[in-house]
Design a protein around this motif. Structure first.
Motif, PDB file in Angstrom:
ATOM      1  N   LYS A 999      13.861  16.027 -34.766  1.00 55.54           N
ATOM      2  CA  LYS A 999      12.793  17.025 -34.874  1.00 55.54           C
ATOM      3  C   LYS A 999      13.199  18.064 -35.906  1.00 55.54           C
ATOM      4  O   LYS A 999      14.326  18.542 -35.899  1.00 55.54           O
ATOM      5  N   ALA A1002      11.072  24.330 -36.486  1.00 54.50           N
ATOM      6  CA  ALA A1002       9.673  24.745 -36.636  1.00 54.50           C
ATOM      7  C   ALA A1002       9.567  25.916 -37.598  1.00 54.50           C
ATOM      8  O   ALA A1002       9.809  27.068 -37.219  1.00 54.50           O
ATOM      9  N   LEU A1381       1.639  17.316 -25.670  1.00 55.63           N
ATOM     10  CA  LEU A1381       0.282  16.980 -26.096  1.00 55.63           C
ATOM     11  C   LEU A1381      -0.269  15.889 -25.196  1.00 55.63           C
ATOM     12  O   LEU A1381       0.433  14.948 -24.837  1.00 55.63           O
ATOM     13  N   GLU A1394      -6.253  25.631 -33.863  1.00 54.24           N
ATOM     14  CA  GLU A1394      -5.354  26.221 -34.863  1.00 54.24           C
ATOM     15  C   GLU A1394      -5.921  27.561 -35.319  1.00 54.24           C
ATOM     16  O   GLU A1394      -7.135  27.737 -35.418  1.00 54.24           O
ATOM     17  N   GLU A1417      10.133  21.672 -33.861  1.00 52.43           N
ATOM     18  CA  GLU A1417       8.680  21.541 -34.012  1.00 52.43           C
ATOM     19  C   GLU A1417       8.066  21.132 -32.683  1.00 52.43           C
ATOM     20  O   GLU A1417       8.675  20.390 -31.910  1.00 52.43           O
ATOM     21  N   SER A1418       6.854  21.622 -32.428  1.00 58.89           N
ATOM     22  CA  SER A1418       6.136  21.370 -31.172  1.00 58.89           C
ATOM     23  C   SER A1418       6.881  21.907 -29.963  1.00 58.89           C
ATOM     24  O   SER A1418       6.749  21.384 -28.861  1.00 58.89           O
ATOM     25  N   PHE A1469       3.300  27.625 -31.305  1.00 59.34           N
ATOM     26  CA  PHE A1469       4.126  26.528 -31.814  1.00 59.34           C
ATOM     27  C   PHE A1469       3.522  26.025 -33.119  1.00 59.34           C
ATOM     28  O   PHE A1469       2.326  26.236 -33.399  1.00 59.34           O
ATOM     29  N   ARG A1471       2.921  22.698 -35.730  1.00 66.83           N
ATOM     30  CA  ARG A1471       2.841  21.240 -35.694  1.00 66.83           C
ATOM     31  C   ARG A1471       2.380  20.746 -37.047  1.00 66.83           C
ATOM     32  O   ARG A1471       1.380  21.221 -37.584  1.00 66.83           O
ATOM     33  N   ARG A1472       3.132  19.804 -37.601  1.00 65.22           N
ATOM     34  CA  ARG A1472       2.755  19.245 -38.900  1.00 65.22           C
ATOM     35  C   ARG A1472       1.656  18.213 -38.677  1.00 65.22           C
ATOM     36  O   ARG A1472       1.809  17.295 -37.886  1.00 65.22           O
ATOM     37  N   THR A1473       0.531  18.383 -39.367  1.00 62.87           N
ATOM     38  CA  THR A1473      -0.614  17.476 -39.173  1.00 62.87           C
ATOM     39  C   THR A1473      -0.630  16.403 -40.258  1.00 62.87           C
ATOM     40  O   THR A1473       0.179  16.430 -41.182  1.00 62.87           O
ATOM     41  N   ASP A1484       0.776  22.383 -42.231  1.00 61.61           N
ATOM     42  CA  ASP A1484       1.406  22.855 -40.977  1.00 61.61           C
ATOM     43  C   ASP A1484       0.418  23.745 -40.240  1.00 61.61           C
ATOM     44  O   ASP A1484      -0.047  24.751 -40.783  1.00 61.61           O
ATOM     45  N   TYR A1487      -0.414  27.196 -33.799  1.00 64.14           N
ATOM     46  CA  TYR A1487      -1.232  27.348 -32.594  1.00 64.14           C
ATOM     47  C   TYR A1487      -0.699  28.533 -31.796  1.00 64.14           C
ATOM     48  O   TYR A1487       0.465  28.559 -31.412  1.00 64.14           O
TER      49      TYR A1487
END
Length: 1605
Positions: A999, A1002, A1381, A1394, A1417-1418, A1469, A1471-1473, A1484, A1487
């Motif tokens: 991971k 973040a 998730l 977001e 991340e996350s 947090f 999160r890479r989309t 990125d 949230y």
């Protein structure tokens, strides 16, 4: 009887006289005084009077000592008016003992607070007493409902006797005046505490609030032994002052159940024997919170009755509870749950495996007919004159007599008409085997029998149902479903009944709710055609096709049809004939419903097989004359009578009027509900009284039956009366674990059961486990009775799956081998078979409640509740007990109808006692106890309470109770174990762990600030404005709209520059300011604010924008203004003439001392000349302006913004939103702080675009203003707040067609950004997008921004950014600071949107708020930000530099330890989309979950208020808003109700259930308030801490406050 032997033996004849005496009293035929006199005469010889005994009756105090028979008789007297079916003297004793124990423990239970109007409304409404007569004459009350006919008259007359009840009070209830005067003249606080006044209503006083608070202070002063003198003095003054306007006497406001006086303690100790669990010595007095001494969480003292109650509740909860249940339910976080081993001491079955019990062989008699129709034909032709049925009218006179000849000929006529006269020859309406409904009232058995046998002869299947009285009968819809599934199109009814059915104006019978369309046929002979002489019905042998269908209501309210075949019907009649030894021409008196169950089996079917004479006594006659059935037994010398225990009780009550009763002819008295354990006392009492009238002891024959298994067992009449049937005195505790244990120690929590005889002839019975595989029970184990015989139902009509589970059960032994080759039928009865083969029934499967793995029967709980004094408090038979599932276990709910004359105090005391009694006897907590006004619960067609409808009303929030008591703290013991935070893993380990698991750390950043624009050479906004005034003087920068949508004012670059110069000149001239002085700007949203802001910059001052006080609400808004002016150390205040005048008003002076304020200058008349020289700042790091805001937790803070940060912020926004001079942007925001201020005042000057300003306050007058302006000005970008979006959604959401017709078009909108400092409100933005989609709004255009104090704009959805994404996270994981998730729609899922694209020049990292280590991340952590436009720090008032350095200059504890970050105080947090940015990199998404300072730490987990509030708002349609906060570890929920006050109490259980189910939390206090009570700030955020302070200071005026115990 079920009693133990009394201590002193009393002769039988004296006992009989005493019983008569009690019944006289219960019926009101003798006064209390007369009763006492006669009673003392009768038993004086046996009971010497003790020195302190008081026999005066009215106010007597009853010691909870070991029950003597005197007290037992006394209690039995009180129970005279009680539902006899649930009566047991030993049980009453048990209840008294349980309550005595509880009184030793003295629970401090705060009483709910009710608004005065609600109390008045509940007590003064014109109640109608429970309906005892309705459309269909002979209705029968079912199950719990036993008619109220005989008790209405003395419902309120005999209240005195319950006054002292089982309370330990020294006085009865007193009037308000007496109470106050006693408090005033009290010489010592230690002698006069009325311990029982704890249940007074807290807001029912008719005087003002001051006197109520005075009372509270007085009582609490006594309770905590503080010097009472000052309180008395103050109370006396208040009393003098308020005595004039005191109208009615209200109960005192005391909120403690604890008796805190030595005197009372001593009395209590003397009254309680040591062996009874009471302590003989004096207890230490617990000292509860006193209102005078309470403090809020911040240490602020408050004087409040609410906080005293909450403190009390906290103290109650601190008491040790019963040991928690051993099972915890499993959720996804196994490590949180404590898996405990089952207790080895619980009772377990130890017997051998049972052997199925065989009934005697069914002896086939030679003259038994081959089927019932053949029997009818035989008697109709051989003995046509033999009487078959005699029916009585309501006067007890025979209405008509039906002979066997008449029954035969009429049935043939019905059969002929059904077969030949409906439809045509080619298309008959009814074919053989079709189903037909039989709708007959309870007073017309003759017509019913005729129709029933007519159907059998015509080879159609009768389905008897109840008469529908109204179109909306409770449960009639389910009957309709049954009719529909049976394919019924024809209903047979009598002439009278047909006339009584509801009709439409045209005279047609309307279609009942859920019913199929029916053809109604009247079966009276005159309406039918005569069959031809040569036509005879075809009589078939009893085969395996259906004979009739009997309806059955299930636990869940559904109605099923049990199919009984012809063979089963005949075999059942034969078995009954053999078991009951029926002979030809015997007379049988029947009081039961002849359409179903035992009434149908004996009085309609078996009677015809044996040519018996049935005398039918309708229910309507029983109501008028309860003795009628006994009179008929005497009159007709009847051998058999079929009754319920209720009928025996009614006869007991009325038998005195009858001198010549002789029951010697009876050989069998069949008790239909003998299987109910609570029928024993009726049987015993009946035998006791009537054995002198010739009734033999062996005549009483209880039987057990069910719709599925028909008759299960029946006690046979014995020839010699010497054998006394055995009784089982069983331990209720063991029964709850499914084990039979005789209670040898004579404990009080026992259940006495009587046998229901032996298994039926030709049947085999076994007992199988209640759940799981149908395995045989052990001999000492309770299970479900199953029978194997021809004589049972064969299926639920049309439901093959349920049929298999019920009618085709294959019991297995412990090895798993089948017990028999034939299938068994489940009876739905719980019980066991004794060694001698006698069958005992302990309850029903339908009434079974499994709480924490233990089994409780609803009937037992009802019996306990009815044994609580005062017994006349609730209507007998109007009480419902049912389980609801909350948090993976069943919870017990008790609903009762209370008398209309009950006071709040009565209700609360009764409820408290019921809780204690049930807890003491059954060792189970009641989750919710509800009292409703009389006659409001839904009824069955027979008049009983419709249990399923009641339960549904409760779950829908439609019961409208007048009192509710919730006890989740004692009941809910399967909450997950509180989270134990692990010893912190070091940040280095976390980082390494993330790297090992692949991971990334973040972190994310916006694009670089590289390109330079024209105005980027300027470091100061004042310079940018001067440059624009020179280069583009006529370019319009701002346009302000008014509520009509027209332009109120507009300003160009040069106009703004010139006006700002004049302000600077005025400041220089009038106030002699120095560089860097702070100036407060007090303006409404508009141009003056902008002009004054730039004027301050030109003068070298630091502007502080402040929201002006509200003219209609100065007292609450001015203090905040005052505080900001003080804290900001402003040396001058700029404002308008109107506001200046407002500040000088009397109201303002009363609120704030205006003399301490700096000079106030109004800018309406500016000087003509401009400032001699404009200030030129030298250092970009100097202060540009101060940003003051109040957080949602009520904290006021000022943030410093430097010139450099201000310019960098404007530049980032300009790049993100692509703002250029040619653009127009609509802004509908509050211009006082945060990004709202930046967009309103700064961005236009920096970027040169035109801002269309719409003050949010104008939307109150015109909700569509903002949307209209966007469309009219063809705006592509707009900014708003959540409150603006909400006003638009609620105000014009349903008027999209009107807006369209006015030409509103939103299709040009490219970005609509909600400016917020919170988690995006996904549901609101989605609703907004959906509602205005019709006006062309693209859903992708709507997005949110995120900013906070340390950085005004962290994220903002730009024009070229990817669409905002939404993810679904597991709410349970979130509570543990994890992100998991899940799929959309999965349980416990929470949508998170977001918060927009990260601004240029901004870097973000997620860090652990405790260890300050970087997160993967996350992973959930605190959002830290680094940017050129971060704020410089808080304006330090007291030199608190530590806070500043922590918030604005934090460093990571591991990894990149050199970078300086600002802490936002928000959890979120990264999160890479899969999406890509404009520059081609993966996007990125950030949230935001919620603010750290708002999060609540409960049970070791982190909860965000908004999640709990969302759950609460969803529970009931009338809840419009909700806010939650914590107080002393209690969760308090305040709900706003948009409904009538009588619905206020409906929401209390729903709110509690929802929060338990979804969040595993118990709501400690539920406050129901009017709409608009929850304070909302200008950004649309709830001010929860203000609400908390208002609640604790008792300023909310709630409709209802419920304290969940």
């Amino acid at each position: 009887m079920a009693d133990r032997d009394p201590l002193v033996p009393i002769p039988v004849e004296v006992r009989a006289k005493l019983a008569e005496l009690e019944l006289e009293l219960s019926e009101g035929d003798i006064t209390q005084k007369g009763y006492e006199k006669k009673r003392s005469k009768l038993i004086g010889a046996f009971f010497p009077q003790g020195p302190g005994t008081d026999t005066s009756g009215g106010q007597e105090r009853r010691p909870p000592a070991t029950p003597s028979s005197a007290s037992r008789y006394h209690r039995r007297r009180l129970s005279g008016s009680r539902d006899e079916r649930y009566r047991s003297d030993i049980h009453s004793e048990a209840v008294h003992a349980a309550l005595a124990k509880h009184r030793e423990r003295k629970m401090a239970v705060p009483m709910p607070s009710k608004r005065r109007s609600l109390v008045v409304q509940n007590s003064m409404e014109a109640y109608t007493p429970p309906d005892t007569s309705s459309g269909s004459e002979g209705e029968e009350k079912e199950d719990y409902e036993e008619g109220e006919g005989g008790e209405e008259e003395d419902g309120g007359g005999n209240r005195g006797e319950g006054g002292g009840g089982i309370s330990s009070s020294l006085e009865g209830s007193m009037s308000m005046e007496h109470w106050i005067s006693r408090a005033i003249h009290a010489t010592s606080s230690a002698t006069n505490t009325n311990t029982n006044s704890s249940t007074a209503s807290s807001s029912s006083s008719s005087g003002s609030g001051a006197i109520a608070r005075g009372r509270l202070a007085e009582v609490l002063a006594q309770h905590v032994h503080i010097s009472a003198h000052q309180h008395h003095l103050r109370l006396h003054q208040q009393h003098q002052k308020h005595h004039k306007n005191e109208v009615s006497s209200a109960p005192p406001d005391v909120t403690s159940y604890t008796n805190n006086t030595a005197v009372v303690d001593r009395i209590q100790a003397e009254k309680t024997p040591v062996g009874d669990g009471g302590s003989p010595g004096l207890r230490q007095t617990p000292k509860y919170g006193n209102a005078e001494l309470m403090e809020t969480g911040d240490g602020v003292p408050v004087s409040s009755r609410v906080s005293a109650k909450i403190q009390q509740l906290v103290n109650t909860l601190k008491r040790p509870k019963r040991p928690p249940l051993r099972e915890f339910f499993v959720d996804d976080f196994e490590e949180l749950l404590e898996v405990q081993q089952p207790d080895p001491n619980l009772p377990k079955a130890e017997g051998a495996q049972m052997v199925p019990a065989q009934g005697e062989d069914l002896g086939v008699v030679t003259n038994w007919p081959p089927c019932l129709e053949a029997a009818l034909q035989r008697w109709g032709t051989i003995s046509p004159k033999a009487p078959c049925l005699t029916t009585m009218d309501t006067n007890g006179k025979p209405l008509y007599q039906l002979t066997y000849g008449k029954l035969w000929s009429r049935s043939v006529k019905v059969a002929y008409n059904l077969s030949h006269k409906l439809g045509t020859k080619q298309e008959p309406l009814i074919r053989p085997g079709d189903r037909v409904a039989l709708v007959f009232p309870n007073n017309d058995p003759g017509s019913f029998m005729t129709a029933f046998y007519g159907c059998l002869l015509a080879d159609v299947v009768p389905v008897p149902i109840e008469v529908p009285l109204t179109r909306k009968d409770a449960g009639s819809q389910q009957i309709g479903f049954l009719l529909g599934s049976c394919g019924i199109t024809v209903a047979l009814t009598s002439d009278l009944c047909h006339k009584g059915l509801p009709k439409s104006p045209t005279g047609e019978i309307p279609q009942f709710k859920g019913w199929p369309k029916l053809l109604w046929i009247v079966t009276e002979s005159k309406y039918l055609s005569k069959p031809p002489r040569d036509w005879f019905p075809h009589i078939r042998d009893a085969g395996h096709d259906a004979a009739y269908i009997e309806y059955k209501t299930c636990k869940d309210g559904g109605v099923l049809g049990v199919t009984v075949t012809r063979a089963a019907m005949l075999t059942h009649c034969q078995a009954l004939t053999q078991a009951c030894a029926y002979t030809e021409a015997e007379t049988l008196v029947n009081v039961l419903d002849f359409k179903k169950d035992i009434g149908l089996w004996h009085a309609v079917l078996t009677s015809v097989m044996n040519m018996m004479h049935v005398v039918s006594v309708p229910y309507a006659l029983m109501k008028v004359n309860p003795l009628s059935w006994i009179q008929k037994v005497c009159q007709f010398k009847a051998k058999v009578a079929c009754v319920k225990s209720r009928d025996m009780h009614w006869a007991l009550v009325a038998h005195r009027d009858q001198r010549d009763v002789n029951l010697a002819s009876l050989r069998m008295l069949l008790v239909a509900d003998g299987a109910n354990p609570w029928s024993i006392s009726s049987c015993d009492a009946f035998l006791n009284v009537f054995h002198t009238k010739g009734l033999k002891s062996d005549v009483i024959c209880p039987c057990a039956g069910s719709p599925e298994a028909l008759t299960v067992a029946i006690r046979r009449p014995v020839e010699d009366g010497s054998v006394i049937p055995p009784r089982g005195v069983l331990s209720m505790h063991s029964l709850s674990h499914g084990v039979v244990r005789l209670d040898s120690e004579e404990k009080l929590s026992v259940l006495t059961v009587q046998d229901v005889g032996y298994v039926m002839p030709g049947a085999v019975m076994c007992v199988v486990k209640m759940d799981g595989v149908p395995q045989l029970c052990k001999t000492d184990e309770v299970g479900e009775l199953c029978v194997c015989t021809v004589a049972t139902g064969t299926s639920y009509y049309g439901l093959s799956g349920m049929t298999k589970n019920t009618f085709e059960v294959v019991p297995v032994n412990s090895e798993g081998a089948a017990v028999s080759e034939f299938p068994f039928t489940r009876t739905g009865l719980l019980g066991f078979v004794s060694v001698s083969g006698l069958v005992f029934v302990a309850g029903k499967m339908d009434g079974l409640m499994v709480v924490g793995g233990r089994h409780h029967n609803a009937d037992d709980i009802v019996a306990t509740a009815l044994a609580v004094e005062p017994m006349k408090f609730v209507y007998r038979g109007r009480i419902a007990v049912f389980p609801i599932e909350v948090l993976h276990d069943e919870r017990i709910v008790v609903v009762a109808e209370q008398r209309p004359d009950s006071t709040e105090e009565d209700s609360f005391q009764w409820m408290s006692r019921v809780l204690q009694a049930i807890d003491g006897i059954h060792q189970v907590g009641v989750y919710c106890l509800v009292l409703v006004p009389s006659n409001t619960l839904p009824k069955t067609p027979l008049g009983g309470i419709h249990l399923c409808e009641t339960k549904q009303h409760f779950l829908d929030g439609a019961l409208h109770p007048c009192n509710v008591l919730m006890c989740p703290h004692t009941c809910v013991t399967n909450l997950p174990k509180p989270r134990q935070k692990q010893p912190e893993i070091g940040p280095a380990s976390v980082m390494v762990g993330n790297l090992v698991s692949g991971k990334r750390i973040a972190q994310a950043s916006g694009r670089d600030l590289t390109q330079v624009e024209d105005n980027d050479q300027f470091l100061f906004l004042s310079e940018v404005l001067q440059w624009r005034a020179q280069s583009t003087p006529e370019h319009v920068l701002y346009t302000l709209l008014n509520s009509r949508g027209t332009t109120a004012s507009s300003v160009t670059c040069s106009q703004l520059h010139k006006r700002a110069e004049k302000v600077a000149a005025m400041l220089a001239e009038r106030s002699h300011l120095q560089d860097g002085d702070h100036v407060a700007l007090l303006y409404p949203p508009g141009m003056e604010l902008i002009v004054s802001f730039y004027g301050c910059l030109y003068a070298g001052c630091v502007p502080v924008t402040v929201r002006p006080p509200h003219p209609h609400n100065i007292s609450t808004t001015l203090p905040t203004v005052n505080m900001i002016v003080e804290v900001s150390r402003s040396v001058c205040v700029l404002t308008t003439q109107v506001i200046s005048k407002l500040l000088r008003s009397k109201e303002a002076s009363a609120t704030v001392d205006m003399r301490t304020w700096p000079p106030v200058l109004d800018t309406d008349d500016l000087p003509k000349r401009k400032a001699p020289v404009l200030y030129k700042p030298s250092n970009p790091d100097t202060l540009a302006y101060l940003d003051f805001s109040v957080s949602t937790t009520g904290m006021l803070a000022g943030v410093k913004m430097s010139h450099a940060a201000t310019s960098a912020l404007c530049r980032s926004v300009k790049l993100q939103c692509e703002l250029y001079p040619s653009r127009e942007v609509a802004i509908c925001l509050d211009p006082y702080c945060g990004l709202g201020f930046v967009l309103w005042c700064l961005c236009s000057v920096y970027s040169g675009h035109q801002s269309i300003l719409i003050p949010p306050c104008e939307l109150e007058a015109n909700a569509s203003l903002w949307l209209w302006a966007i469309s009219h000005h063809k705006v592509r970008d707009t900014f708003c707040s959540y409150s603006v979006m909400e006003i638009s959604t609620k105000g014009v959401g349903l008027q999209t067609d009107t807006l369209k017709s006015r030409g509103v078009d939103l299709s040009r909108v490219r970005t609509c950004v909600v400016v917020a400092e919170e988690r995006p409100r996904t549901s609101l933005t989605q609703s907004f997008s959906k509602l205005f989609r019709d006006l062309g709004l693209h859903s992708r255009a709507v997005s949110t921004a995120f900013g906070c104090r340390v950085n005004m704009a962290v994220c903002l959805q730009g024009t070229s950014s990817p669409d905002p994404t939404t993810v679904f996270v597991d709410m349970r994981a979130l509570r543990h600071d994890r992100v998991r998730l899940v799929e959309r729609g999965s349980p416990h899922s929470l949508p998170l949107m977001e918060s927009g694209k990260i601004l240029p020049g901004v870097r973000i990292i997620i860090a652990n708020p405790e260890t300050k280590g970087p997160m993967g991340e996350s992973h959930l952590g605190e959002i830290w930000v680094q940017s050129g436009h971060n704020s410089s720090g808080y304006l330090s008032v007291y030199g608190d530099e530590a806070l500043r350095s922590d918030h604005f200059t934090s460093r990571l504890s591991f990894g990149d330890t050199h970078s300086v970050w600002a802490r936002t105080g928000y959890l979120g947090f990264l999160r890479r989309t899969q999406l890509t940015d404009a520059n081609g990199e993966r996007h990125d998404a950030l949230y935001v979950v919620g603010a750290l300072e708002e999060a609540m730490e409960l049970r070791g987990m982190r909860y965000h208020p908004v999640d709990i509030e969302t759950s609460v708002i969803r529970t009931h349609k009338s809840i419009t808003e909700c806010a939650v906060f914590t107080w002393s570890n209690l969760l308090v929920a305040v709900v706003e109700l948009a409904a009538s006050e009588r619905e206020a109490l409906d929401v209390v259980p729903l709110v509690t259930n929802a929060v338990l189910e979804e969040h595993y939390l118990i709501v400690g206090v539920v406050v129901v308030a009017d709409a608009g009570v929850i304070p909302i700030n200008s950004r649309g955020q709830k001010q929860r801490m203000h609400l908390r302070d208002g609640f604790l200071a008792d300023q909310l005026d709630p409709v209802y406050v419920a304290y969940n115990m």
